[in-house]
Design a protein around this motif. Structure first.
Motif, PDB file in Angstrom:
ATOM      1  N   ASN A  64       0.766  -1.112  -0.265  1.00 31.25           N
ATOM      2  CA  ASN A  64      -0.111  -0.129   0.091  1.00 31.25           C
ATOM      3  C   ASN A  64       0.809   1.086  -0.299  1.00 31.25           C
ATOM      4  OD1 ASN A  64       0.991   0.170   2.685  1.00 31.25           O
ATOM      5  ND2 ASN A  64      -1.331  -0.234   3.137  1.00 31.25           N
ATOM      6  N   THR A  65       2.070   1.664   0.017  1.00 26.80           N
ATOM      7  CA  THR A  65       2.601   2.203   0.132  1.00 26.80           C
ATOM      8  C   THR A  65       2.938   2.763  -1.338  1.00 26.80           C
ATOM      9  OG1 THR A  65       4.835   1.523  -0.499  1.00 26.80           O
ATOM     10  CG2 THR A  65       4.566   1.658   1.728  1.00 26.80           C
ATOM     11  N   VAL A  66       2.080   1.877  -2.265  1.00 24.62           N
ATOM     12  CA  VAL A  66       2.104   2.767  -3.519  1.00 24.62           C
ATOM     13  C   VAL A  66       1.345   3.731  -3.211  1.00 24.62           C
ATOM     14  CG1 VAL A  66       3.221   0.942  -4.442  1.00 24.62           C
ATOM     15  CG2 VAL A  66       1.000   1.021  -4.492  1.00 24.62           C
ATOM     16  N   SER A  67       0.274   3.870  -2.341  1.00 27.43           N
ATOM     17  CA  SER A  67      -0.641   5.522  -2.557  1.00 27.43           C
ATOM     18  C   SER A  67       0.148   6.035  -2.752  1.00 27.43           C
ATOM     19  CB  SER A  67      -1.596   4.766  -1.429  1.00 27.43           C
ATOM     20  OG  SER A  67      -0.815   4.961  -0.675  1.00 27.43           O
ATOM     21  N   GLU A  68       1.197   6.802  -2.470  1.00 26.01           N
ATOM     22  CA  GLU A  68       1.896   7.495  -2.241  1.00 26.01           C
ATOM     23  C   GLU A  68       1.940   8.240  -3.567  1.00 26.01           C
ATOM     24  OE1 GLU A  68       5.570   7.325  -0.343  1.00 26.01           O
ATOM     25  OE2 GLU A  68       4.555   5.737   1.308  1.00 26.01           O
ATOM     26  N   LEU A  69       2.065   6.296  -4.792  1.00 26.34           N
ATOM     27  CA  LEU A  69       2.744   7.504  -5.952  1.00 26.34           C
ATOM     28  C   LEU A  69       1.326   7.231  -7.097  1.00 26.34           C
ATOM     29  CD1 LEU A  69       5.496   5.070  -7.065  1.00 26.34           C
ATOM     30  CD2 LEU A  69       5.552   7.351  -6.053  1.00 26.34           C
ATOM     31  N   ALA A  70       0.312   7.901  -6.597  1.00 31.13           N
ATOM     32  CA  ALA A  70      -1.439   7.550  -7.326  1.00 31.13           C
ATOM     33  C   ALA A  70      -1.614   9.376  -8.094  1.00 31.13           C
ATOM     34  CB  ALA A  70      -2.330   7.696  -5.813  1.00 31.13           C
ATOM     35  N   ASN A  71      -0.867  10.237  -7.474  1.00 30.96           N
ATOM     36  CA  ASN A  71      -0.838  11.210  -8.387  1.00 30.96           C
ATOM     37  C   ASN A  71       0.218  11.193  -9.719  1.00 30.96           C
ATOM     38  OD1 ASN A  71      -3.581  11.954  -7.415  1.00 30.96           O
ATOM     39  ND2 ASN A  71      -2.341  12.504  -5.788  1.00 30.96           N
ATOM     40  N   MET A  72       0.724  10.147  -9.479  1.00 28.51           N
ATOM     41  CA  MET A  72       2.089  10.650 -10.432  1.00 28.51           C
ATOM     42  C   MET A  72       1.881  10.537 -11.808  1.00 28.51           C
ATOM     43  SD  MET A  72       5.692   8.327  -9.953  1.00 28.51           S
ATOM     44  CE  MET A  72       5.104   7.227 -11.240  1.00 28.51           C
ATOM     45  N   PHE A  73       2.318  11.896 -12.328  1.00 31.47           N
ATOM     46  CA  PHE A  73       1.822  11.433 -13.858  1.00 31.47           C
ATOM     47  C   PHE A  73       2.703  10.858 -14.610  1.00 31.47           C
ATOM     48  CE2 PHE A  73       1.383  16.776 -12.407  1.00 31.47           C
ATOM     49  CZ  PHE A  73       0.198  16.721 -11.902  1.00 31.47           C
ATOM     50  N   CYS A  74       1.910  10.927 -16.064  1.00 30.16           N
ATOM     51  CA  CYS A  74       2.072   9.952 -16.913  1.00 30.16           C
ATOM     52  C   CYS A  74       3.814  10.711 -17.207  1.00 30.16           C
ATOM     53  CB  CYS A  74       1.029   9.783 -18.370  1.00 30.16           C
ATOM     54  SG  CYS A  74      -0.132   8.867 -17.536  1.00 30.16           S
ATOM     55  N   GLY A  75       4.804   9.252 -17.722  1.00 28.34           N
ATOM     56  CA  GLY A  75       6.344   9.755 -18.326  1.00 28.34           C
ATOM     57  C   GLY A  75       6.958   9.650 -17.010  1.00 28.34           C
ATOM     58  N   TYR A  76       6.507   9.437 -16.207  1.00 26.76           N
ATOM     59  CA  TYR A  76       7.821   9.549 -14.463  1.00 26.76           C
ATOM     60  C   TYR A  76       7.932   8.732 -14.211  1.00 26.76           C
ATOM     61  CZ  TYR A  76       7.056  14.819 -14.160  1.00 26.76           C
ATOM     62  OH  TYR A  76       7.219  16.112 -14.607  1.00 26.76           O
ATOM     63  N   THR A  77       8.793   7.946 -13.415  1.00 24.12           N
ATOM     64  CA  THR A  77       8.784   7.875 -12.686  1.00 24.12           C
ATOM     65  C   THR A  77       9.810   7.368 -11.088  1.00 24.12           C
ATOM     66  OG1 THR A  77      11.592   7.063 -12.879  1.00 24.12           O
ATOM     67  CG2 THR A  77      10.229   5.838 -14.705  1.00 24.12           C
ATOM     68  N   ALA A  78       9.398   6.435 -10.628  1.00 19.32           N
ATOM     69  CA  ALA A  78       9.457   6.301  -9.103  1.00 19.32           C
ATOM     70  C   ALA A  78      10.687   5.313  -9.081  1.00 19.32           C
ATOM     71  CB  ALA A  78       8.867   6.645  -8.043  1.00 19.32           C
ATOM     72  N   GLU A  79      11.552   5.351  -7.601  1.00 22.19           N
ATOM     73  CA  GLU A  79      12.743   4.256  -7.362  1.00 22.19           C
ATOM     74  C   GLU A  79      12.637   4.520  -5.794  1.00 22.19           C
ATOM     75  OE1 GLU A  79      15.969   2.606 -10.171  1.00 22.19           O
ATOM     76  OE2 GLU A  79      15.510   5.002 -10.212  1.00 22.19           O
ATOM     77  N   ARG A  80      12.756   3.400  -5.171  1.00 29.59           N
ATOM     78  CA  ARG A  80      14.136   3.392  -3.649  1.00 29.59           C
ATOM     79  C   ARG A  80      14.652   2.436  -4.130  1.00 29.59           C
ATOM     80  NH1 ARG A  80       8.109   1.499  -0.689  1.00 29.59           N
ATOM     81  NH2 ARG A  80       7.970  -0.532  -2.130  1.00 29.59           N
ATOM     82  N   LYS A  81      15.551   2.496  -2.364  1.00 29.74           N
ATOM     83  CA  LYS A  81      16.389   1.880  -2.553  1.00 29.74           C
ATOM     84  C   LYS A  81      15.637   0.106  -1.346  1.00 29.74           C
ATOM     85  CE  LYS A  81      20.534   4.703  -1.702  1.00 29.74           C
ATOM     86  NZ  LYS A  81      21.523   5.165  -1.281  1.00 29.74           N
ATOM     87  N   ASN A  82      14.724   0.100  -0.703  1.00 29.19           N
ATOM     88  CA  ASN A  82      13.492  -0.506  -0.132  1.00 29.19           C
ATOM     89  C   ASN A  82      12.644   0.263   0.285  1.00 29.19           C
ATOM     90  OD1 ASN A  82      14.448   0.429   2.389  1.00 29.19           O
ATOM     91  ND2 ASN A  82      16.607   0.171   2.497  1.00 29.19           N
ATOM     92  N   LYS A  83      12.185  -1.357   0.923  1.00 30.16           N
ATOM     93  CA  LYS A  83      10.297  -1.520   1.250  1.00 30.16           C
ATOM     94  C   LYS A  83      10.186   0.735   2.175  1.00 30.16           C
ATOM     95  CE  LYS A  83       6.458  -3.372   2.323  1.00 30.16           C
ATOM     96  NZ  LYS A  83       5.778  -4.534   3.224  1.00 30.16           N
ATOM     97  N   SER A  84      10.910   0.783   3.105  1.00 30.08           N
ATOM     98  CA  SER A  84      11.013   1.579   4.024  1.00 30.08           C
ATOM     99  C   SER A  84      11.844   2.951   3.594  1.00 30.08           C
ATOM    100  CB  SER A  84      11.884   1.111   5.745  1.00 30.08           C
ATOM    101  OG  SER A  84      13.804   0.677   5.014  1.00 30.08           O
ATOM    102  N   SER A  85      11.835   2.863   2.510  1.00 31.49           N
ATOM    103  CA  SER A  85      13.301   4.302   1.851  1.00 31.49           C
ATOM    104  C   SER A  85      11.995   5.236   1.525  1.00 31.49           C
ATOM    105  CB  SER A  85      13.902   3.986   0.842  1.00 31.49           C
ATOM    106  OG  SER A  85      14.870   3.229   1.032  1.00 31.49           O
TER     107      SER A  85
END
Length: 92
Positions: A64-85
């Motif tokens: 459910n932490t992907v909810s933080e990306l729900a408003n991410m625009f098309c053409g964007y990416t998101a990365e993190r090092k681990n689940k708590s990052s």
């Protein structure tokens, strides 16, 4: 937690077998500019046969932490090092 995405819960998204079959963390997310497709991946290198198509809601239920990306625009990416990052969002 309520489903946060504007897309329907049954929207098809791409993920990998590492997440679905092995419980790997989601470390890379892409919201493609060309077609609006979401990809939720473990951050590794993948072969085509390792791809899985699941619903957006299934991904949300898995992580459910992907909810933080729900408003991410098309053409964007998101990365993190681990689940708590924290997610780092950038234009593709």
């Amino acid at each position: 937690m309520n489903f946060p995405f504007s897309e329907p819960e049954n929207t098809a998204v791409i993920t990998c077998c590492h997440i679905i079959d092995n419980g790997a963390d989601i470390l890379y997310v892409s919201h493609d500019a060309e077609d609006g497709m979401w990809q939720f991946l473990c951050g590794g290198i993948h072969m085509q046969e390792q791809a899985r198509v699941v619903s957006l809601n299934e991904i949300f239920k898995l992580e459910n932490t992907v909810s933080e990306l729900a408003n991410m625009f098309c053409g964007y990416t998101a990365e993190r090092k681990n689940k708590s990052s924290k997610w780092k969002i950038k234009k593709k």
